[in-house]
Write a protein that holds these residues in place. Sequence first.
Motif, PDB file in Angstrom:
ATOM      1  N   ALA A 140       0.838  -1.203   0.000  1.00  0.00           N
ATOM      2  CA  ALA A 140       0.000   0.000   0.000  1.00  0.00           C
ATOM      3  C   ALA A 140       0.873   1.253   0.000  1.00  0.00           C
ATOM      4  N   PHE A 141       1.945   1.248   0.780  1.00  0.00           N
ATOM      5  CA  PHE A 141       2.868   2.383   0.769  1.00  0.00           C
ATOM      6  C   PHE A 141       3.519   2.530  -0.611  1.00  0.00           C
ATOM      7  N   GLU A 142       3.850   1.404  -1.223  1.00  0.00           N
ATOM      8  CA  GLU A 142       4.469   1.452  -2.546  1.00  0.00           C
ATOM      9  C   GLU A 142       3.514   2.049  -3.583  1.00  0.00           C
ATOM     10  N   THR A 225      -6.400   0.440   1.393  1.00  0.00           N
ATOM     11  CA  THR A 225      -5.404   0.782   2.407  1.00  0.00           C
ATOM     12  C   THR A 225      -4.572   1.977   1.962  1.00  0.00           C
ATOM     13  N   ALA A 226      -4.181   1.977   0.694  1.00  0.00           N
ATOM     14  CA  ALA A 226      -3.393   3.087   0.159  1.00  0.00           C
ATOM     15  C   ALA A 226      -4.173   4.395   0.252  1.00  0.00           C
ATOM     16  N   LYS A 227      -5.488   4.363  -0.057  1.00  0.00           N
ATOM     17  CA  LYS A 227      -6.314   5.564   0.028  1.00  0.00           C
ATOM     18  C   LYS A 227      -6.380   6.087   1.460  1.00  0.00           C
ATOM     19  N   LYS A 228      -6.543   5.176   2.412  1.00  0.00           N
ATOM     20  CA  LYS A 228      -6.641   5.593   3.813  1.00  0.00           C
ATOM     21  C   LYS A 228      -5.320   6.174   4.294  1.00  0.00           C
ATOM     22  N   LEU A 229      -4.217   5.582   3.877  1.00  0.00           N
ATOM     23  CA  LEU A 229      -2.911   6.111   4.243  1.00  0.00           C
ATOM     24  C   LEU A 229      -2.685   7.483   3.627  1.00  0.00           C
ATOM     25  N   HIS A 230      -3.103   7.634   2.373  1.00  0.00           N
ATOM     26  CA  HIS A 230      -2.955   8.916   1.678  1.00  0.00           C
ATOM     27  C   HIS A 230      -3.714  10.008   2.429  1.00  0.00           C
ATOM     28  N   THR A 231      -4.958   9.720   2.805  1.00  0.00           N
ATOM     29  CA  THR A 231      -5.787  10.684   3.539  1.00  0.00           C
ATOM     30  C   THR A 231      -5.153  11.025   4.888  1.00  0.00           C
ATOM     31  N   ALA A 232      -4.675  10.001   5.590  1.00  0.00           N
ATOM     32  CA  ALA A 232      -4.085  10.213   6.913  1.00  0.00           C
ATOM     33  C   ALA A 232      -2.840  11.090   6.839  1.00  0.00           C
ATOM     34  N   ILE A 233      -1.981  10.823   5.852  1.00  0.00           N
ATOM     35  CA  ILE A 233      -0.746  11.609   5.715  1.00  0.00           C
ATOM     36  C   ILE A 233      -1.063  13.040   5.303  1.00  0.00           C
ATOM     37  N   GLU A 234      -2.044  13.208   4.401  1.00  0.00           N
ATOM     38  CA  GLU A 234      -2.451  14.560   4.006  1.00  0.00           C
ATOM     39  C   GLU A 234      -2.948  15.358   5.207  1.00  0.00           C
ATOM     40  N   GLU A 235      -3.755  14.733   6.044  1.00  0.00           N
ATOM     41  CA  GLU A 235      -4.272  15.402   7.241  1.00  0.00           C
ATOM     42  C   GLU A 235      -3.142  15.805   8.173  1.00  0.00           C
ATOM     43  N   MET A 236      -2.150  14.938   8.306  1.00  0.00           N
ATOM     44  CA  MET A 236      -1.012  15.242   9.175  1.00  0.00           C
ATOM     45  C   MET A 236      -0.221  16.434   8.653  1.00  0.00           C
ATOM     46  N   ILE A 237      -0.102  16.522   7.318  1.00  0.00           N
ATOM     47  CA  ILE A 237       0.646  17.627   6.709  1.00  0.00           C
ATOM     48  C   ILE A 237      -0.139  18.940   6.818  1.00  0.00           C
ATOM     49  N   GLU A 238      -1.450  18.873   6.541  1.00  0.00           N
ATOM     50  CA  GLU A 238      -2.276  20.076   6.484  1.00  0.00           C
ATOM     51  C   GLU A 238      -2.718  20.563   7.863  1.00  0.00           C
ATOM     52  N   GLN A 239      -2.795  19.643   8.828  1.00  0.00           N
ATOM     53  CA  GLN A 239      -3.247  20.018  10.178  1.00  0.00           C
ATOM     54  C   GLN A 239      -2.253  19.526  11.226  1.00  0.00           C
ATOM     55  N   PRO A 240      -1.008  19.934  11.130  1.00  0.00           N
ATOM     56  CA  PRO A 240       0.013  19.406  12.047  1.00  0.00           C
ATOM     57  C   PRO A 240      -0.284  19.689  13.522  1.00  0.00           C
ATOM     58  N   ARG A 241      -0.962  20.819  13.803  1.00  0.00           N
ATOM     59  CA  ARG A 241      -1.236  21.149  15.200  1.00  0.00           C
ATOM     60  C   ARG A 241      -2.214  20.166  15.836  1.00  0.00           C
ATOM     61  N   SER A 242      -3.013  19.503  15.012  1.00  0.00           N
ATOM     62  CA  SER A 242      -3.968  18.518  15.537  1.00  0.00           C
ATOM     63  C   SER A 242      -3.260  17.305  16.126  1.00  0.00           C
TER      64      SER A 242
END
Length: 318
Positions: A140-142, A225-242
């Motif tokens: 999924a990461f690949e 799984t790849a989609k969920k990881l993509h969403t999770a990483i995007e959220e971490m980048i866009e909302q780091p304070r969360s």
Amino acid sequence: MLKKLLSKLGVGAAKVDLVLHHPHVRLGEKLEGEFFIEGGTVEQRIRKLEVELQLIVQTNGKAYRRTVAVIPVSPSFTIQPGERKVLPFSYVLPLHLPITRPSVGYTFVTRLDIADGVDAFDQDAIRILPPLSLEKLFHAFEKLGFREKPSSGKITAYGQEFAFFPTEVFKGTVQEVEFSAFIEENGIRLFLEVDVWSGFGGFHEREIKREIFLSDEEIEDVEETAKKLHTAIEEMIEQPRSYAGTSYVPHASYPPRHVSHHHGHGMAGAIGGFAAGMLAGMAAEELLEDVIEEALDDHDLGDMLDVGDWFDGGDDII
């Protein structure tokens, strides 16, 4: 008389060769093969035949080797001059071991214990593959364009940690993604750390940590799984304070602890994480003690082997 004397010195003595059907095996699966034993120039009594599964950890250009399992194969027997024996080999790989990575390797060392003589040895390297669920997580990461780093798979106090770097979608934004993964009843819990480039010119990075649960159904579907990881990483980048102050370091109650009376280890716990109790007993403690002693001289192992609470004797590890 001369032949007996020479056989005691190892000349013309019995030999052993372990031939594995496959040089790799997944955690929890059975490894099979045969032992080929050949008599020497004189009759010899074999006290026992056994195999050691040895873990080899490479760090800072040094190799640390410890036995993590001893497998008895045969008790005492006698082998005649030139006689050939074939014995079957079958071993179910324990579920509490780290998987093979550039810094983590394994070998079987076969020992033919010869009475009044020099023991015969054979050595065979094996690769321990990840469970299918963890392998699908890697895939999924690949799919997101991440590639596993050569340093991935290092052993830390909290488990075996895997590291990936972006080549596509997150390139230029994310420096690397690291994670440990723990098996639960209905899926895998991921302790994820994303190192994000920040600041003028992208010369600084900040670590953002998050815990994610992936169900068995999601893991089965690599695309999902790849989609969920993509969403999770995007959220971490866009909302780091969360996620400020978030840490994936397991607390004392995690991973779940179960007391088992079968060889001191049960079959529930961490895959990929391989936290406290990763290896069997004192052998693992001695391995880490050796590494730590040299780390005091090297001054640069740091978080590579911060052993913390690895061996409390009560954790069940996969």
